[in-house]
Design a protein around this motif. Structure first.
Motif, PDB file in Angstrom:
ATOM      1  N   TYR A   1      14.957  54.571 -26.969  1.00 15.04           N
ATOM      2  CA  TYR A   1      15.332  53.301 -27.600  1.00 15.04           C
ATOM      3  C   TYR A   1      16.536  52.694 -26.876  1.00 15.04           C
ATOM      4  CZ  TYR A   1      15.975  49.884 -31.341  1.00 15.04           C
ATOM      5  OH  TYR A   1      16.069  48.715 -32.066  1.00 15.04           O
ATOM      6  N   PRO A   2      16.478  51.416 -26.510  1.00 17.91           N
ATOM      7  CA  PRO A   2      17.585  50.801 -25.766  1.00 17.91           C
ATOM      8  C   PRO A   2      18.896  50.841 -26.549  1.00 17.91           C
ATOM      9  CG  PRO A   2      15.607  49.415 -25.668  1.00 17.91           C
ATOM     10  CD  PRO A   2      15.336  50.495 -26.668  1.00 17.91           C
ATOM     11  N   ASP A   3      19.935  51.349 -25.897  1.00 17.86           N
ATOM     12  CA  ASP A   3      21.290  51.369 -26.465  1.00 17.86           C
ATOM     13  C   ASP A   3      21.294  51.991 -27.860  1.00 17.86           C
ATOM     14  OD1 ASP A   3      23.979  50.987 -26.343  1.00 17.86           O
ATOM     15  OD2 ASP A   3      23.929  48.841 -26.771  1.00 17.86           O
ATOM     16  N   ALA A   4      20.574  53.097 -28.003  1.00 17.13           N
ATOM     17  CA  ALA A   4      20.359  53.694 -29.319  1.00 17.13           C
ATOM     18  C   ALA A   4      21.656  54.117 -29.995  1.00 17.13           C
ATOM     19  CB  ALA A   4      19.411  54.893 -29.197  1.00 17.13           C
ATOM     20  N   LYS A   5      22.587  54.721 -29.242  1.00 19.05           N
ATOM     21  CA  LYS A   5      23.812  55.242 -29.862  1.00 19.05           C
ATOM     22  C   LYS A   5      24.657  54.141 -30.476  1.00 19.05           C
ATOM     23  CE  LYS A   5      24.519  59.593 -27.401  1.00 19.05           C
ATOM     24  NZ  LYS A   5      25.484  60.410 -26.630  1.00 19.05           N
ATOM     25  N   ARG A   6      24.606  52.962 -29.894  1.00 16.04           N
ATOM     26  CA  ARG A   6      25.427  51.869 -30.403  1.00 16.04           C
ATOM     27  C   ARG A   6      24.742  51.101 -31.523  1.00 16.04           C
ATOM     28  NH1 ARG A   6      26.155  46.451 -29.731  1.00 16.04           N
ATOM     29  NH2 ARG A   6      24.367  46.336 -28.324  1.00 16.04           N
ATOM     30  N   THR A   7      23.410  50.964 -31.474  1.00 15.21           N
ATOM     31  CA  THR A   7      22.711  50.073 -32.398  1.00 15.21           C
ATOM     32  C   THR A   7      21.993  50.788 -33.536  1.00 15.21           C
ATOM     33  OG1 THR A   7      20.708  50.101 -31.019  1.00 15.21           O
ATOM     34  CG2 THR A   7      22.344  48.378 -30.580  1.00 15.21           C
ATOM     35  N   LEU A   8      21.799  52.100 -33.427  1.00 11.73           N
ATOM     36  CA  LEU A   8      21.032  52.824 -34.453  1.00 11.73           C
ATOM     37  C   LEU A   8      21.914  53.797 -35.227  1.00 11.73           C
ATOM     38  CD1 LEU A   8      17.731  53.842 -32.599  1.00 11.73           C
ATOM     39  CD2 LEU A   8      18.113  51.860 -34.075  1.00 11.73           C
ATOM     40  N   LYS A   9      21.546  53.985 -36.506  1.00 10.99           N
ATOM     41  CA  LYS A   9      22.106  55.051 -37.319  1.00 10.99           C
ATOM     42  C   LYS A   9      20.971  55.774 -38.028  1.00 10.99           C
ATOM     43  CE  LYS A   9      26.619  52.892 -38.143  1.00 10.99           C
ATOM     44  NZ  LYS A   9      27.599  52.452 -39.179  1.00 10.99           N
ATOM     45  N   ARG A  10      21.144  57.076 -38.162  1.00  8.19           N
ATOM     46  CA  ARG A  10      20.112  57.862 -38.834  1.00  8.19           C
ATOM     47  C   ARG A  10      20.330  57.828 -40.339  1.00  8.19           C
ATOM     48  NH1 ARG A  10      21.668  62.571 -38.851  1.00  8.19           N
ATOM     49  NH2 ARG A  10      21.960  62.725 -36.579  1.00  8.19           N
ATOM     50  N   ILE A  11      19.251  57.620 -41.076  1.00  9.25           N
ATOM     51  CA  ILE A  11      19.315  57.658 -42.537  1.00  9.25           C
ATOM     52  C   ILE A  11      19.295  59.116 -42.970  1.00  9.25           C
ATOM     53  CG2 ILE A  11      18.138  57.027 -44.678  1.00  9.25           C
ATOM     54  CD1 ILE A  11      17.119  54.544 -43.286  1.00  9.25           C
ATOM     55  N   ALA A  12      20.316  59.517 -43.728  1.00  8.11           N
ATOM     56  CA  ALA A  12      20.525  60.936 -43.998  1.00  8.11           C
ATOM     57  C   ALA A  12      19.600  61.492 -45.067  1.00  8.11           C
ATOM     58  CB  ALA A  12      21.983  61.171 -44.400  1.00  8.11           C
ATOM     59  N   SER A  13      19.080  60.652 -45.959  1.00 10.22           N
ATOM     60  CA  SER A  13      18.293  61.164 -47.082  1.00 10.22           C
ATOM     61  C   SER A  13      16.835  60.754 -46.946  1.00 10.22           C
ATOM     62  CB  SER A  13      18.856  60.610 -48.392  1.00 10.22           C
ATOM     63  OG  SER A  13      18.898  59.195 -48.352  1.00 10.22           O
ATOM     64  N   ALA A  14      15.983  61.424 -47.705  1.00  8.88           N
ATOM     65  CA  ALA A  14      14.557  61.078 -47.734  1.00  8.88           C
ATOM     66  C   ALA A  14      14.384  59.705 -48.363  1.00  8.88           C
ATOM     67  CB  ALA A  14      13.777  62.128 -48.518  1.00  8.88           C
ATOM     68  N   LEU A  15      13.422  58.953 -47.872  1.00 16.13           N
ATOM     69  CA  LEU A  15      13.183  57.606 -48.364  1.00 16.13           C
ATOM     70  C   LEU A  15      11.964  57.580 -49.269  1.00 16.13           C
ATOM     71  CD1 LEU A  15      13.820  55.547 -45.108  1.00 16.13           C
ATOM     72  CD2 LEU A  15      15.416  56.126 -46.933  1.00 16.13           C
ATOM     73  N   PRO A  16      12.069  56.923 -50.419  1.00 15.82           N
ATOM     74  CA  PRO A  16      10.951  56.934 -51.369  1.00 15.82           C
ATOM     75  C   PRO A  16       9.726  56.191 -50.873  1.00 15.82           C
ATOM     76  CG  PRO A  16      12.669  55.423 -52.100  1.00 15.82           C
ATOM     77  CD  PRO A  16      13.235  56.192 -50.945  1.00 15.82           C
ATOM     78  N   ASN A  17       9.885  55.248 -49.953  1.00 15.96           N
ATOM     79  CA  ASN A  17       8.753  54.459 -49.493  1.00 15.96           C
ATOM     80  C   ASN A  17       8.209  54.921 -48.153  1.00 15.96           C
ATOM     81  OD1 ASN A  17       8.727  52.697 -51.736  1.00 15.96           O
ATOM     82  ND2 ASN A  17      10.440  51.556 -50.865  1.00 15.96           N
ATOM     83  N   GLU A  18       8.629  56.085 -47.687  1.00 13.26           N
ATOM     84  CA  GLU A  18       8.103  56.651 -46.452  1.00 13.26           C
ATOM     85  C   GLU A  18       7.178  57.820 -46.782  1.00 13.26           C
ATOM     86  OE1 GLU A  18       8.256  56.091 -43.288  1.00 13.26           O
ATOM     87  OE2 GLU A  18       9.819  54.589 -43.053  1.00 13.26           O
ATOM     88  N   PRO A  19       5.932  57.811 -46.283  1.00  8.80           N
ATOM     89  CA  PRO A  19       5.072  58.986 -46.479  1.00  8.80           C
ATOM     90  C   PRO A  19       5.682  60.189 -45.778  1.00  8.80           C
ATOM     91  CG  PRO A  19       4.105  57.456 -44.902  1.00  8.80           C
ATOM     92  CD  PRO A  19       5.283  56.763 -45.499  1.00  8.80           C
ATOM     93  N   GLN A  20       5.899  61.252 -46.510  1.00 11.05           N
ATOM     94  CA  GLN A  20       6.571  62.414 -45.966  1.00 11.05           C
ATOM     95  C   GLN A  20       5.639  63.201 -45.051  1.00 11.05           C
ATOM     96  OE1 GLN A  20       9.983  62.829 -46.560  1.00 11.05           O
ATOM     97  NE2 GLN A  20       9.561  60.768 -47.323  1.00 11.05           N
ATOM     98  N   PRO A  21       6.188  63.964 -44.099  1.00 15.28           N
ATOM     99  CA  PRO A  21       5.346  64.699 -43.153  1.00 15.28           C
ATOM    100  C   PRO A  21       4.652  65.872 -43.822  1.00 15.28           C
ATOM    101  CG  PRO A  21       7.648  65.280 -42.849  1.00 15.28           C
ATOM    102  CD  PRO A  21       7.621  64.156 -43.850  1.00 15.28           C
ATOM    103  N   ALA A  22       3.814  66.554 -43.031  1.00 15.81           N
ATOM    104  CA  ALA A  22       3.069  67.687 -43.546  1.00 15.81           C
ATOM    105  C   ALA A  22       4.013  68.839 -43.889  1.00 15.81           C
ATOM    106  CB  ALA A  22       2.051  68.144 -42.503  1.00 15.81           C
ATOM    107  N   THR A  23       3.444  69.882 -44.496  1.00 15.45           N
ATOM    108  CA  THR A  23       4.219  71.050 -44.888  1.00 15.45           C
ATOM    109  C   THR A  23       4.981  71.617 -43.692  1.00 15.45           C
ATOM    110  OG1 THR A  23       2.531  71.555 -46.520  1.00 15.45           O
ATOM    111  CG2 THR A  23       4.058  73.315 -45.953  1.00 15.45           C
ATOM    112  N   ASP A  24       6.257  71.881 -43.884  1.00 14.80           N
ATOM    113  CA  ASP A  24       7.125  72.454 -42.853  1.00 14.80           C
ATOM    114  C   ASP A  24       7.417  71.484 -41.717  1.00 14.80           C
ATOM    115  OD1 ASP A  24       7.272  74.848 -44.236  1.00 14.80           O
ATOM    116  OD2 ASP A  24       5.489  75.649 -43.241  1.00 14.80           O
ATOM    117  N   GLY A  25       7.033  70.215 -41.865  1.00 16.04           N
ATOM    118  CA  GLY A  25       7.346  69.224 -40.844  1.00 16.04           C
ATOM    119  C   GLY A  25       8.634  68.497 -41.185  1.00 16.04           C
TER     120      GLY A  25
END
Length: 803
Positions: free
Chosen positions: A448-472
């Motif tokens: 991702y271009p200039d990721a460190k400056r423009t992106l932040k990671r969301i620390a918690s699980a999001l209710p509107n995101e389909p969660q990955p498979a078991t152990d993912g």
């Protein structure tokens, strides 16, 4: 491959005598997975409908593992039931009945699927189609009757009204879906006239259902009925299990109080335009990504996208800096031409993700991305040595054709190949979450271009995101601009338990180029929350969750819950509060398509063409000026006539929100004086598909949008619409038109003769046909409605669209 063979062996063993797999992505259920005993029988006699089985009071609605012998309806009864409900099926040949549905993901395994074939009277062509019925309840799941089986298509004007069609649909549902007997059906609110003037006329209904007075939006029945009153389509997705108890739900007031306590608004830049349109950004108060507006009405738990309870006590979102291990960040490509080559795009994907040796590039296409509008390479690899059944594993990627930035990589795994990879099975213990987080950060920083400056990671699980498979693992990264989150933008990474990427997706609504965006809010957070709660309401309803597949192909089973869902009072659609103006705005992804409601002209009462104008208005064809006037006596321009014709074929064709075409389909304008960003170009696109316009290959001729339409032009249009172009050429020397006093002024006497014979544009009493006389809007409206009525009398279908 060894791991896949092991999984295949396990599946074959489990499938002995028991159906374990439903059809995946349209591929037939393997013969070894279904029983074929013709002597299987249950309960009801042929032609009757068994009473629905008792429905357990359980929230889980996982598909039942039912064998053919346990079905309440035999294959013979399924055939008889369809022929009783749809008598025309007696004229079709039943090719095959299989136990197991055709839907994907499967709604239920206890389904009879019937394959039919209809052969034309001359025996030169045949048409195949399928129907499905629930083998336990007798509910028709899907039924499609090809319209040609009813004979001549139904055109405008319809022989039955919408109200008559609705009653016919309700009568059919009462017979075809017995499990809904006694349930309240609520038909959707459709305009009095729907569809289009040209083409087969049909009504479409969506009936929402209730259970004990509680709405079930997901449990709808869809019915289509043609203008003669014939049912052409019915579909219904039954609840494969049961419904949770609803005897003592939480009080609505308590749910509202819990929502108030949990509500967490944040400032963010939001896009209020639709995807595909130029983004329009505003600084707004909107719920944080960790917020959920869905509560379990029995337990009081807040629910996520998959119906699982959320663990977090707070709805506030926590952002974390990317902790990359270092190394070079993303470096854009520098192609020698306008774009990188397909080979280079493939190499970029392979270097970042790796492509298995037994995968081959199956498809590649260069086209504009729908969301960003940028040219992208879309690449698709498929496993070469997959077994002969099922849908083999694959990999899909999307790469910016100018910069080489990867927008998407997705592994495609479907049953029976879904599940852990060979590397994962061999790996033993999964990597830790901390290690997975580091791997995801490194991947994003690289791609991702200039990721460190423009992106932040969301620390918690999001209710509107389909969660990955078991152990993912799932990680979502939020872009920021001016210190605020940029909604409608995100980077999503899923990893398997061994840390290998399962998917990578960059979602973007378009670039933020404005330097005038507000940086400070005029409306404070407390005031925003007060206004938000003032407009909020909650609806008690049943909701279905799950029924989808996560990145490695594992299926999230369906569940049904009784919920309180947040909604707006009086059906409003506002989703964010503009922090600068205090006005409510609707986000682009949630903005309803413009209704394109019929207009009622203010100046046609008593006019000779009043009826024609009212019909054109009802079908959303008529355009009016700012004061709502149709201006019946004004001349009609070529642009206005082209738009009328296009709207008579497809009422929404002029609306930008409904319009989308990849760049390879629209390389240049049809005419030199009609640019591609003009709504007239969209109208011409419809007319080109209908073969109603003729343009040279160079497309450098002029259309003359502002020029008035003449009688001769209208005659030529009529011949094209009715597909009588060649017949018109044979009428060039017709004595009837040759008798006109101004015959020598007619450049296309064949089209004129045809218009005279069909009483569209007759010769005047003074003996002149007047080919150069400009046509009024009233005359054009009358001729258009005459063409609409003539479509039922011509030998070739008028609505034969050519894509």
């Amino acid at each position: 491959m060894g791991n896949q063979h092991k999984r295949l062996k396990r599946i074959q063993t489990a499938a002995a005598g028991v159906l374990t797999l439903s059809m995946a992505v349209g591929v037939a259920v393997p013969a070894w997975a279904a029983e074929s005993s013709a002597g299987a029988s249950a309960g009801a006699s042929a032609g009757t409908v068994p009473s629905p089985a008792n429905v357990p009071n359980a929230a889980s609605t996982a598909a039942p593992m039912t064998t053919e012998r346990a079905a309440n309806i035999t294959r013979e009864e399924a055939e008889a039931r369809f022929k009783q409900l749809f008598p025309l099926l007696r004229e079709a040949k039943l090719d095959q009945i299989t136990f197991g549905g055709n839907s994907y993901p499967p709604a239920s395994e206890a389904v009879w699927s019937l394959q039919w074939t209809v052969t034309s009277e001359d025996g030169r062509s045949s048409h195949g189609f399928s129907t499905e019925i629930d083998a336990m309840t007798g509910d028709v799941i899907s039924a499609y009757i090809p319209e040609f089986m009813f004979g001549e298509p139904a055109y405008y004007p319809p022989k039955v009204s919408r109200e008559q069609a609705r009653k016919a649909a309700e009568r059919l549902i009462a017979k075809a879906v017995p499990s809904l007997q006694g349930a309240k059906l609520t038909a959707n609110n459709a305009p009095p006239y729907e569809g289009a003037l040209f083409g087969p006329f049909r009504y479409s209904f969506t009936f929402e259902t209730e259970h004990n007075g509680i709405p079930m939006p997901f449990n709808a029945v869809h019915v289509s009925i043609d203008g003669n009153g014939n049912v052409t389509h019915l579909s219904y997705r039954p609840i494969p299990g049961g419904l949770p108890e609803a005897n003592d739900p939480i009080a609505k007031e308590k749910a509202a109080d819990a929502y108030k306590e949990r509500l967490e608004l944040q400032l963010a830049y939001v896009n209020v335009n639709r995807h595909g349109q130029t983004p329009k950004w505003v600084l707004a108060w909107t719920p944080s990504p960790a917020h959920s507006g869905v509560m379990d009405a029995i337990t009081g738990e807040w629910l996520g996208f998959d119906g699982k309870p959320l663990q977090e006590d707070s709805a506030s979102v926590q952002y974390e800096e990317i902790a990359s291990a270092g190394g070079g960040g993303f470096q854009p490509e520098k192609p020698s031409g306008a774009t990188i080559t397909q080979q280079r795009a493939s190499a970029i994907v392979a270097s970042a993700f790796g492509i298995p040796d037994n995968y081959s590039l199956e498809q590649h296409v260069l086209q504009n991305d729908y969301a960003s509008g940028k040219p992208v390479w879309r690449l698709h690899w498929r496993q070469k040595d997959a077994p002969p059944f099922g849908f083999p594993p694959g990999l899909t990627a999307s790469v910016d054709a100018a910069t080489g930035q990867i927008y998407e990589v997705r592994k495609e795994m479907y049953p029976p190949f879904a599940g852990p990879s060979e590397a994962e099975e061999a790996a033993g213990e999964p990597i830790s979450e901390a290690e997975a987080r580091r791997k995801a950060d490194d991947l994003v920083a690289k791609l991702y271009p200039d990721a460190k400056r423009t992106l932040k990671r969301i620390a918690s699980a999001l209710p509107n995101e389909p969660q990955p498979a078991t152990d993912g693992y799932l990680f979502v990264y939020q872009p920021f601009y001016n210190g605020y989150p940029l909604q409608d933008h995100s980077v999503r990474v899923t990893l398997g338990k061994d840390g290998e990427p399962e998917s990578y997706l960059v979602w973007s609504a378009g670039a933020v180029e404005s330097s005038e965006l507000p940086k400070e809010a005029s409306v404070g957070k407390a005031e925003a929350e007060r206004l938000w709660l003032e407009r909020s309401d909650f609806r008690l309803q049943y909701e279905r969750f799950g029924g989808f597949y996560v990145d490695n192909g594992e299926r999230v089973e369906e569940t049904t819950r009784l919920t309180y869902r947040h909604q707006w009072k009086e059906g409003g659609s506002a989703l964010a509060l503009d922090a600068a103006t205090g006005e409510w705005v609707t986000l682009g992804y949630a903005a309803p398509f413009p209704a394109n409601e019929p207009v009622v002209p203010t100046d046609i009462e008593g006019h000779a063409a009043e009826e024609q104008f009212r019909t054109l208005a009802q079908f959303r064809v008529l355009d009016t000026d700012e004061e709502g006037r149709a201006n019946p006596n004004a001349v009609i321009t070529r642009a206005q006539w082209a738009r009328w014709l296009a709207a008579a074929v497809e009422p929404h064709s002029l609306n930008e929100a409904y319009y989308y075409s990849p760049n390879e389909m629209e390389p240049k304008p049809y005419y030199a004086d009609v640019p591609v960003d003009d709504s007239l170009h969209r109208a011409l696109r419809v007319l080109a598909q209908m073969r109603w316009i003729k343009f040279d290959k160079k497309r450098d001729s002029a259309f003359g949008p502002d020029q008035a339409v003449t009688r001769e032009e209208l005659a030529i249009w009529a011949a094209r619409v009715l597909r009588y172009d060649r017949l018109a050429e044979l009428l060039r020397d017709d004595p009837q038109i040759a008798e006109a006093r101004d015959f020598r002024q007619i450049e296309h006497p064949g089209a004129a003769a045809l218009a005279v014979k069909l009483e569209l544009l007759p010769i005047h009493e003074n003996g002149r046909w007047e080919p150069d006389r400009e046509v009024t809007r009233a005359e054009a409206a009358s001729l258009l409605m005459q063409l609409v009525r003539l479509q039922a009398s011509v030998d070739q279908q008028v609505h034969g669209r050519m894509y």
